[in-house]
Design an enzyme around this catalytic site. Structure first.
Site, PDB file in Angstrom:
ATOM      1  N   HIS A   1       0.801  -1.223   0.000  1.00  0.00           N
ATOM      2  CA  HIS A   1       0.000   0.000   0.000  1.00  0.00           C
ATOM      3  C   HIS A   1       0.833   1.271   0.000  1.00  0.00           C
ATOM      4  CE1 HIS A   1      -4.088  -1.639   0.556  1.00  0.00           C
ATOM      5  NE2 HIS A   1      -3.514  -2.574   1.275  1.00  0.00           N
TER       6      HIS A   1
ATOM      7  N   LYS B   1      -9.323  13.367   4.628  1.00  0.00           N
ATOM      8  CA  LYS B   1      -8.402  12.241   4.666  1.00  0.00           C
ATOM      9  C   LYS B   1      -7.410  12.443   5.803  1.00  0.00           C
ATOM     10  CE  LYS B   1      -7.481  12.986   0.377  1.00  0.00           C
ATOM     11  NZ  LYS B   1      -7.373  11.832  -0.514  1.00  0.00           N
ATOM     12  N   ARG B   2      -6.672  11.399   6.101  1.00  0.00           N
ATOM     13  CA  ARG B   2      -5.645  11.493   7.128  1.00  0.00           C
ATOM     14  C   ARG B   2      -4.725  12.667   6.820  1.00  0.00           C
ATOM     15  NH1 ARG B   2      -0.780   8.502   6.964  1.00  0.00           N
ATOM     16  NH2 ARG B   2      -1.703   7.364   5.225  1.00  0.00           N
TER      17      ARG B   2
ATOM     18  N   LYS C   1      -0.087  14.116   1.398  1.00  0.00           N
ATOM     19  CA  LYS C   1      -1.452  14.317   0.919  1.00  0.00           C
ATOM     20  C   LYS C   1      -1.739  15.790   0.646  1.00  0.00           C
ATOM     21  CE  LYS C   1      -3.198  10.159   3.217  1.00  0.00           C
ATOM     22  NZ  LYS C   1      -3.680   9.391   2.060  1.00  0.00           N
TER      23      LYS C   1
ATOM     24  N   THR D   1      -9.190   5.690  -1.952  1.00  0.00           N
ATOM     25  CA  THR D   1     -10.567   5.207  -2.153  1.00  0.00           C
ATOM     26  C   THR D   1     -11.567   6.333  -1.917  1.00  0.00           C
ATOM     27  OG1 THR D   1     -10.620   4.386   0.132  1.00  0.00           O
ATOM     28  CG2 THR D   1     -10.101   2.783  -1.602  1.00  0.00           C
TER      29      THR D   1
ATOM     30  N   LYS E   1     -15.214   7.254  -3.838  1.00  0.00           N
ATOM     31  CA  LYS E   1     -16.491   7.517  -3.161  1.00  0.00           C
ATOM     32  C   LYS E   1     -17.052   8.862  -3.579  1.00  0.00           C
ATOM     33  CE  LYS E   1     -14.591   4.934   0.699  1.00  0.00           C
ATOM     34  NZ  LYS E   1     -13.791   5.074   1.920  1.00  0.00           N
TER      35      LYS E   1
END
Length: 839
Positions: free
Chosen positions: A387, A577-578, A583, A685, A689
């Site tokens: 991952h 998100k985290r 990110k 993911t 969504k």
């Protein structure tokens, strides 16, 4: 007791603090038919029976939580009845999915939807003057995961059940899952998430299936009756692993699997001799040490003790799971040499990579297989999903810690490595190449490379998006890939549409069913039929009305949690998100600051109204991530208080991001921020969504964004920034950050305002670490991508002002993301990795 007076009893008017997050409707169909009266009566009677006999409550004294438990127990009975159909039947092959995280969230909506009783339950409760949404809101989120990894595991389990793939999920039953995030004056504070405070009605304790997991000790030689020598591990400490099973119900309840979570218990609850001697605390010390293993998800590994606990957690659940499935196989099949024919074991990331030596130990030391047979069984049974491409995220453990905690496993790892390097050496490898492919990294002290270990022990190693898989071959596993070019395969991630469309967005689901038929509920590929309506003005208006309804609902949640009022007519720009530097929430904040400055400079310009929503948790010891949260909060405080930008820009950081909060945000989002540095996000993911629910993506060519772009079309997504190859080129150029800042007046102005304390006047240097990181290093290339990100955001502004074009793109996003169903992903795993029959 279940008389007419009870049937018409009224509950107390109590609501959960999280009730506002519950979806407004749970039935994934338009205008559902009223359930048959007999069905409603049977359900109502079952719920009341559970309320009375399992909880000892009456309708007059029951809280929302009590109604939830009674309803859950009644539905659990139906799941058990469904699973009893196949009870006693040994399937040809089972999947065993090992994951340190299962972010299952609330289960009531899944259970009602997949059992097909949502409206029956609603009517049954309504007849008691009980509101289903309040009951659903009383269920705590089972926060047994950190983010995408755990949510993916939950989606996979639901899809396997829906596809009738026999499977066990294996993980840890954390007493406290991921912490509950509290934001105080912009600062994240972590408090325990007490999801088990009042028990868990979905699970069954299986004490009879408990096993023992060892730690420490030494390894001795034992002479067997046939004269052979066998190594025997003599642990210094044993911990009892107690399984708890939660039914995982498939669509239509045609198949039910089990999520088996392990709780750590001491062999003895108390040392009575010490207690009676007056050492009342010391008498339970061993119990506290044992139970710490399943106490908290991801304890900080910033100390040696924390690092040891992490390793203890990983070995604990992996060993218990392997013992469990081996025991089951022996009982059903006898000969362990046939394990690959009847079991597939999937390692979800490197956390369960210790399965390689542990399975070898069980096969060789406990069950007496030869090394050669055991290695064949291991490498034909295990699969490994990677991952991450970030080397620091690929787990390594100090050899000294492994030798002390798992001495027999370290011996096995050394032997695997010796045989592996011997084989590689036959082809004339250099010392440098041998060091690259070795299981032991000796560059900075001896450490075991868990990614390498999983790679060697697995039959297949899969990436989770096309780009990620190719980069695996080129980067982190390039030396190992060269030795076996067939081992790495791609299986792009997916999401369960039953949770993320049917349950989370019933209005959009109803619209889809009305347009293309109820077949979309069983096969998401039929969503493609919505493309025919993308230019239909009437359909666009109804689609936009569904979005507006969800935005109004989200605005109520945000105002309740933050006190910030949102305009539902504004563009909802969402990054959930985290919190992590790669990110790039900070890139979003910088653009927000630059936009704020631009509006201040030209307040009379016709700006596109925009709401910037952030949500996510930072790891407790991740100081930069926590500082990013504080900056977002401080920017929100100033922007929202400035009358010059009122109605044009609103910023909110919504605390305590969870599955349930995501179910409120995702159907309301207009713009999906997927802006990670290209080459670093394995898949994602959340992007799937959000696109499924009609949010347009603004993103880099990273992870599954590339495949989303291919499916929805380049005109229906906003792409910016460097691609993975461009990132590598720029990173090779010293001083790129300072040049980018010098070339961009907007970026320079935003950084200067932050550095000068524009958002922290009482502490001007508060955000200096963030600014310094960008100006002197900028590992994740925010400065390089900023101007193109600004350009893409202004394209978004222009597109929002063309409603017909915007809603066409939104509808096409929903129509064309059917491929990202986890049902498709699970079929690919089943056919190409696990070699197990579907259905």
């Amino acid at each position: 007791m279940l008389n007419d007076a009870v049937l018409t009893g009224r509950r107390r008017d109590e609501t959960s603090r999280d009730a506002a997050e519950a979806p407004r409707s749970w039935m994934p169909q338009p205008a559902p038919a009223v359930p048959a009266g007999d069905d409603v009566t049977v359900m109502r009677t079952a719920i009341l029976a559970k309320l009375a006999y399992a909880l000892g409550k009456t309708p007059a004294t029951a809280r929302d939580r009590d109604w939830f438990v009674a309803t859950a127990l009644a539905l659990r009975d139906r799941a058990v009845a469904a699973s009893a159909i196949s009870a006693g039947i040994v399937p040809p092959k089972r999947v065993h999915y090992l994951s340190l995280e299962f972010l299952i969230g609330r289960l009531l909506s899944d259970a009602m939807g997949n059992l097909g009783v949502a409206e029956t339950v609603r009517a049954a409760l309504a007849g008691l003057d009980v509101d289903l949404e309040a009951v659903a809101g009383a269920e705590p989120d089972a926060a047994l995961g950190n983010g995408g990894l755990g949510r993916l595991a939950a989606c996979f389990m639901e899809s396997m059940a829906s596809l009738a793939i026999p499977a066990y999920g294996y993980g840890i039953r954390y007493d406290h899952g991921l912490f509950r995030q509290v934001i105080e004056d912009g600062v994240q504070r972590e408090v325990p998430e007490t999801w088990l405070a009042e028990g868990n009605p979905w699970e069954f304790e299986r004490a009879e299936a408990a096993c023992e997991v060892g730690f420490g000790g030494d390894v001795a030689m034992s002479v067997q009756p046939d004269g052979t020598l066998r190594r025997v591990w003599r642990p210094a400490e044993t911990v009892r692993a107690v399984p708890y099973d939660t039914p995982v119900i498939g669509r239509g309840a045609k198949h039910v699997n089990a999520l088996r979570l392990w709780a750590a218990r001491a062999p003895e609850a108390i040392d009575l001799a010490r207690f009676n001697a007056g050492d009342h605390v010391g008498a339970v010390a061993e119990r506290a040490r044992a139970e710490a293993i399943s106490r908290v998800l991801y304890p900080s590994d910033g100390t040696p003790a924390g690092q040891e606990l992490r390793l203890r957690q990983e070995f604990f659940f992996t060993s218990a799971s392997l013992q469990d499935l081996v025991r089951r196989h022996v009982a059903e099949r006898g000969d362990l040499r046939s394990l690959p024919d009847h079991a597939a074991i999937q390692l979800n990331d490197t956390h369960p990579a210790i399965a390689v030596p542990e399975l070898m130990r069980l096969l060789v030391d406990v069950h007496g297989l030869s090394w050669e047979d055991a290695w064949h069984v291991t490498t034909q049974t295990l699969g490994y999903t990677n991952h991450t491409l970030m080397p620091e995220a690929l787990e390594t453990w100090p050899v000294e810690l492994m030798e002390r905690l798992l001495p027999r496993h370290m011996q096995i790892i050394y032997l695997i490595n010796w045989m592996h390097l011997e084989e590689v050496s036959k082809h004339g490898s250099s010392p440098e190449h041998l060091a690259e492919v070795s299981l032991i990294d000796e560059s900075h002290g001896k450490r075991v490379r868990m990614g390498h270990l999983a790679f060697l022990g697995a039959r297949r190693v899969n990436g989770v998006s096309a780009l990620h898989t190719e980069l695996m071959r080129q980067t982190v596993f390039a030396p190992l890939h060269a030795l076996d070019t067939d081992k790495i395969v791609n299986k792009t991630n997916g999401i369960t549409f039953r949770r993320w469309l049917h349950n989370a967005n019933p209005g959009l689901t109803a619209l889809a069913v009305e347009a293309v038929g109820a077949k979309v509920l069983d096969d998401p590929r039929h969503l493609e039929g919505l493309a025919a309506f993308a230019d239909d003005s009437a359909f666009q208006a109804r689609y936009a009305a569904v979005r507006r309804e969800r935005k109004e609902a989200l605005a109520r949640v945000v105002e309740e949690r933050t006190g910030i009022a949102l305009d539902p007519d504004a563009l909802f720009d969402v990054q959930i998100k985290r919190i992590h530097e790669y990110k790039r929430q900070l890139l979003n904040i910088l653009e927000t600051v630059a936009l704020y400055q631009a509006i201040k400079a030209e307040p009379h310009r016709d700006w596109t109204p925009r709401v910037k929503l952030f949500a996510g948790k930072a790891a407790p010891s991740y100081h930069q991530a926590k500082l990013i949260i504080r900056l977002a909060s401080d920017v929100a405080k100033r922007v929202n208080a400035d009358p010059d930008v009122a109605g044009r820009l609103t910023v909110a950081f919504v605390p305590n991001y969870s599955v349930s909060l995501a179910e409120s945000i995702i159907p309301a989002a207009d713009l999906s921020e997927q802006i990670s540095t290209a080459g670093l996000e394995a898949s994602g993911t959340g992007n799937m969504k959000l696109a499924l629910n009609g949010a347009l993506t603004i993103g880099t060519l990273d992870g599954a964004n590339i495949e989303i772009k291919d499916h929805v079309g380049p005109d229906n997504i906003f792409i910016f920034g460097l691609d993975a190859a461009g990132v590598q080129r720029v990173q090779a150029q010293p001083g790129y950050a300072s040049r980018a800042i010098a070339a961009s007046a907007r970026l320079r102005g935003a950084l200067d305002m932050i550095a000068a304390g524009g958002f922290s006047p009482g502490e001007p240097g508060r955000f200096r670490p963030l600014v310094d990181e960008l100006t002197h290093g900028d590992r994740f290339l925010l400065t390089a991508d900023f101007d193109d990100y600004w350009r893409a955001q202004r394209e978004v502004d222009a597109a929002w002002r063309r409603p017909k074009t915007w809603w066409k793109s939104a509808i096409l996003n929903t129509a064309r993301t059917a491929w990202f169903s986890s049902d498709r992903t699970m079929r690919e795993y089943a056919e190409e990795i696990w070699r197990v029959r579907v259905g």
